[in-house]
Design a protein around this motif. Structure first.
Motif, mmCIF file in Angstrom:
data_model
loop_
_atom_site.group_PDB
_atom_site.id
_atom_site.type_symbol
_atom_site.label_atom_id
_atom_site.label_comp_id
_atom_site.label_asym_id
_atom_site.label_seq_id
_atom_site.Cartn_x
_atom_site.Cartn_y
_atom_site.Cartn_z
ATOM 1 N N ASP A 57 48.705 39.519 46.311
ATOM 2 C CA ASP A 57 47.081 39.329 46.516
ATOM 3 C C ASP A 57 46.577 40.440 45.644
ATOM 4 N N VAL B 238 37.171 38.424 40.216
ATOM 5 C CA VAL B 238 38.571 37.702 40.140
ATOM 6 C C VAL B 238 39.319 37.953 41.409
ATOM 7 N N GLY C 63 42.945 36.705 43.483
ATOM 8 C CA GLY C 63 44.196 36.089 43.148
ATOM 9 C C GLY C 63 45.253 36.312 44.153
ATOM 10 N N ARG D 234 46.939 40.773 36.662
ATOM 11 C CA ARG D 234 45.720 41.416 36.551
ATOM 12 C C ARG D 234 45.554 42.055 35.171
ATOM 13 N N VAL E 113 44.303 39.216 33.028
ATOM 14 C CA VAL E 113 43.008 38.618 33.175
ATOM 15 C C VAL E 113 42.185 39.749 32.656
ATOM 16 N N LEU F 270 41.501 30.654 32.675
ATOM 17 C CA LEU F 270 42.401 30.146 33.646
ATOM 18 C C LEU F 270 43.507 29.254 32.778
ATOM 19 N N THR G 238 47.868 31.668 42.447
ATOM 20 C CA THR G 238 46.553 31.078 42.700
ATOM 21 C C THR G 238 45.483 32.089 42.158
ATOM 22 N N CYS G 239 44.340 31.413 41.614
ATOM 23 C CA CYS G 239 43.518 32.471 41.061
ATOM 24 C C CYS G 239 41.910 31.717 40.872
ATOM 25 N N TYR H 245 38.250 32.620 39.235
ATOM 26 C CA TYR H 245 37.426 33.447 38.335
ATOM 27 C C TYR H 245 35.863 33.149 38.237
ATOM 28 N N ARG I 101 38.551 27.615 39.516
ATOM 29 C CA ARG I 101 39.624 28.172 40.326
ATOM 30 C C ARG I 101 40.853 27.233 39.833
ATOM 31 N N HIS J 289 42.883 27.724 44.248
ATOM 32 C CA HIS J 289 42.488 28.901 45.058
ATOM 33 C C HIS J 289 41.290 28.416 46.386
ATOM 34 N N THR K 61 41.646 35.676 49.829
ATOM 35 C CA THR K 61 42.818 34.933 49.489
ATOM 36 C C THR K 61 43.059 34.177 51.110
#
Length: 795
Positions: free
Chosen positions: A462, A477, A479, A496, A499, A513, A539-540, A542, A556, A559, A606
């Motif tokens: 996470d 963000v 994730g 990370r 991103v 994404l 999963t993420c 943003y 997303r 997520h 999360t």
């Protein structure tokens, strides 16, 4: 329900003396022997019945027998043989003495007593024959050896008077059943045996058979005693090993596992147990195979049969150095178990190295010790020291084998827990190093965050981040990488970083994404030749917030959606497309735009926060809404309240990342916008308007640099861009931002002009004069921006 025995109670003189020496029981047989009625002696010191000055010394063991002179009521002295048993705490009379003497068994048995002879013939082992009144008539030599007293002293006594134990009542009930039914019966019980000068509790199988006369009538009971102590102890040892396999190692916690080992050994094997472990950090990260004295150990656990640990010299968590001669150091340096006992005289060297421990040994009467190294996979992890002070017997070779078997099993569990703890600490250190230590202070947001690793599964993947973007915008963000451990943390760090790189080129959330999905697909391919899509799953979510327009764009990838708490409204989850998880490849992502008034709180998290085994995710989200409340508190307080509300006391089964952000806006007075005509000759008036605006803002000292940057950016847009063209200035306390937008999608590139080139130096000049610059693509075209610091202007 009272039991009725078929015998005359006056056939035995019986009395009970409490621990203060006062008579508390006196039966008819005692009155018959000495003439004193019960009412004249009860409550008085028993010593008053002694005649002369030759009173025996106070007994110290569990049993005493001897002849003493007792004072008869008429004044004469009566020599009486007495048998005294110290009564145990289990019968409710701990500390008192049961004193008996037979009144009917002084005479020898009659010659050719058919009852006694028949009983001895019918039972081939340690045998005692009791008559119909359950009083001893005969016993063979084997039984006399078990009891520890000659037969002629015991004739006429009941079994309870011979053994002095409450367990005898169970055997007497069996004897009554044999007398009544005439059928044999087996009874298993525990009683003391007084053999070879030792007084130990043994397990006995009492085989009772009826003794019949010539006419077939049941006239008595023959009791054959079989010592089954070894069989019982073997069974107990097997049960203890099985119990240790179940109880020890229930968690991957070193301290808990050590405590479970201590609890298994007490009281079955020892009265007091200490578990001391090595600190791997003292030996380069791995415990050694062998050690030399002195040895530094950390107390992991201890356990006692007493209520609470009896003032242990070392408390759990403390360290101590054990020199040569101590049980800990001797066992570790020797590499094998060591037994010591006070009876053998080999405990004395162990008492000289520490006065506090020597005092504890004397205070509690510790008489036997056993030190067992804790070894696993060729490594020395620590040592277990087992001692006895309540149990009278010393440790035996069988006890050593049992302790080594249990300790070996526990050592594997301790080593597994140690390795898991080390890996978890490594992963946690990696995770925390990859997560932001502090969140950036931005004009757009006030933010607060929390990260908690899973209580049992360990550190996962996470993560969260807050990334400043151009135009005072900010990206948020959150994730979650599938899995736990170092690999998940490493994958999280790569995502990370990706991103942040993609955010730096100002990609829209859905486009970002898409690129991130491609990266996860490549990571899946790198993880193994047979790995399919989604092997490295994640999963993420943003989101990008613009404090000038107060709009937020969110996308997303599988997520949980963010929770939005607008001022004066109830919290609600944002209704937006879910999007596929990262790593499936080729599937589209969609963005959602929404207006966020100033003061709106966004909760990004999360699934470990809302998911639990005892509740569904919807219930978890409702709890999250309640915990957010009105969000009037500080974000730090709200974070703590959310975690306390949703997470169980023992921690979450999955790791948790939580990011709370409260939106802020840039006042309209701090933003200025101009539409630029398509005429390079009009750049000068635009420069003049910019200078005037800066003067109005009190930023005159930045006017020169701003004028040059605006001139260059506007000129390039007029020459190479497409209309319409727009100039925007934004400022806060520390930064002035110049933005020039047009409808062309062609982005400028910084290059180094040659000596004789007429152009190519404009962007280089912008880069030198500004704090940073760049470009971002929009749906209408592109924006070239540059940031100028205002520190000098503030001074």
């Amino acid at each position: 329900m009272s039991r009725v025995y078929p015998f005359d109670d006056a056939a035995t003189a019986r009395a009970v003396i409490d621990e203060d020496g006062t008579l508390v029981e006196w039966n008819e047989g005692a009155t018959r022997l000495l003439g004193h009625p019960a009412q004249t002696v009860l409550g008085r010191p028993a010593a008053r019945l002694l005649a002369g000055e030759d009173a025996p010394a106070p007994p110290t063991g569990p049993r005493w027998q001897g002849t003493v002179g007792l004072r008869h009521r008429d004044g004469r002295t009566v020599p009486v043989w007495l048998l005294a048993h110290r009564r145990s705490a289990s019968d409710g009379h701990g500390g008192s003495w049961l004193v008996v003497t037979p009144l009917t068994g002084a005479r020898p048995p009659a010659d050719h007593d058919p009852l006694a002879e028949a009983g001895l013939i019918q039972s081939p082992c340690a045998v005692a024959v009791y008559d119909a009144e359950l009083r001893l008539r005969r016993m063979n030599d084997a039984m006399a050896e078990v009891v520890g007293l000659p037969e002629e002293r015991l004739r006429g006594l009941r079994l309870a008077e011979i053994g002095g134990e409450p367990q005898s009542d169970e055997v007497e009930q069996g004897m009554l059943q044999v007398l009544a039914t005439g059928s044999p019966l087996d009874v298993q019980t525990r009683m003391h045996a007084h053999t070879a000068g030792e007084d130990r509790t043994h397990a006995w199988l009492a085989r009772m058979t009826p003794v019949r006369d010539a006419q077939g009538r049941v006239r008595g009971v023959a009791v054959a005693a079989h010592d089954v102590t070894d069989n019982l102890r073997a069974k107990q040892r097997l049960q203890l090993v099985n119990e240790a396999s179940v109880r020890v190692g229930s968690t991957l916690d070193v301290t808990r596992t050590a405590q479970e080992l201590a609890q298994v050994c007490v009281p079955v094997l020892a009265d007091f147990v200490t578990i001391d472990l090595l600190d791997p950090q003292d030996h380069g990260g791995e415990p050694p195979a062998r050690l030399t004295a002195p040895v530094t150990l950390r107390r992991a656990a201890h356990q006692s049969v007493l209520d609470g640990v009896p003032e242990a010299v070392v408390k759990p968590g403390q360290t101590e150095e054990y020199p040569a001669g101590s049980p800990q150091a001797d066992a570790l340096t020797a590499g094998h178990s060591i037994l010591a006992s006070a009876a053998a005289g080999d405990m004395q060297p162990w008492l000289t190295w520490n006065d506090a421990r020597a005092e504890q040994v004397r205070r509690f009467g510790i008489h036997s010790s056993m030190s067992v190294p804790i070894l696993a996979r060729g490594l020395t992890l620590g040592v277990a020291v087992l001692t006895r002070h309540r149990r009278p017997d010393s440790f035996t070779a069988d006890d050593r084998l049992l302790a080594e078997e249990i300790t070996t099993r526990a050592a594997v569990c301790i080593d597994n827990a140690r390795r898991y703890s080390r890996e978890r600490e490594t992963a946690l250190a990696l995770q925390r190093s990859l997560l932001p230590r502090t969140l950036p202070r931005t004009v757009a947001l006030e933010a607060s965050s929390r990260y908690l690793p899973a209580a049992r599964a360990g550190v996962g993947g996470d993560w969260f981040d807050v990334i400043p973007l151009s135009g005072m915008r900010v990206a948020m963000v959150v994730g979650d990488v599938v899995g736990h451990g170092v690999e998940a943390s490493a994958t999280m760090g790569r995502l990370r970083t990706a991103v942040r790189t993609l955010a730096d080129i100002d990609l829209a959330p859905d486009e970002l994404l898409t690129h991130l999905d491609d990266l996860v697909v490549r990571l899946s391919e790198e993880s193994g030749v047979d790995a399919g899509p989604g092997e490295v799953g994640a999963t993420c979510l943003y989101a990008v917030y613009d404090p000038v327009s107060r709009r937020c764009t969110v996308a997303r990838a599988g997520h949980p959606p963010p929770v939005v708490l607008r001022p004066g409204c109830a919290p609600q989850a944002l209704d937006m497309p879910a999007g596929p998880p990262l790593g499936l490849g080729g599937l589209p992502f969609e963005s959602t735009e929404l207006d966020l008034p100033e003061g709106t709180v966004l909760a990004l998290y999360t699934d470990g926060l809302v998911w639990a085994r005892d509740r569904d995710p919807e219930t978890g989200r409702e709890m999250l809404y309640d915990a957010l409340g009105t969000a009037a508190d500080s974000l730090d307080q709200t974070c703590d309240r959310v975690l306390a509300t949703l997470l169980p006391p023992g921690g979450s089964v999955d790791d948790v990342a939580l990011l709370l952000a409260r939106t802020q806006g840039v006042p309209a007075a701090q933003v200025a916008t101009w539409d630029i005509p398509a005429d390079p000759a009009l750049v000068a008036p635009i420069r003049k308007q910019v200078v005037q605006q800066l003067d109005a803002w009190g930023l005159s000292e930045a006017a020169f640099t701003a004028e040059l940057v605006v001139s260059e950016l506007v000129t390039n847009a007029i020459r190479y861009g497409s209309h319409p063209i727009r100039l925007r200035l934004i400022h806060d306390a520390t930064t002035l931002i110049c933005e020039v937008s047009d409808t062309s999608h062609t982005a400028p590139h910084l290059r180094r002009a040659k000596v004789f080139d007429e152009g190519g130096r404009g962007l280089l000049l912008v880069a030198q004069l500004t704090q940073r610059w760049g470009s971002r693509h929009t749906t209408e075209g592109k924006t070239i921006w540059a940031e100028l610091p205002l520190f000098e202007a503030d001074q």
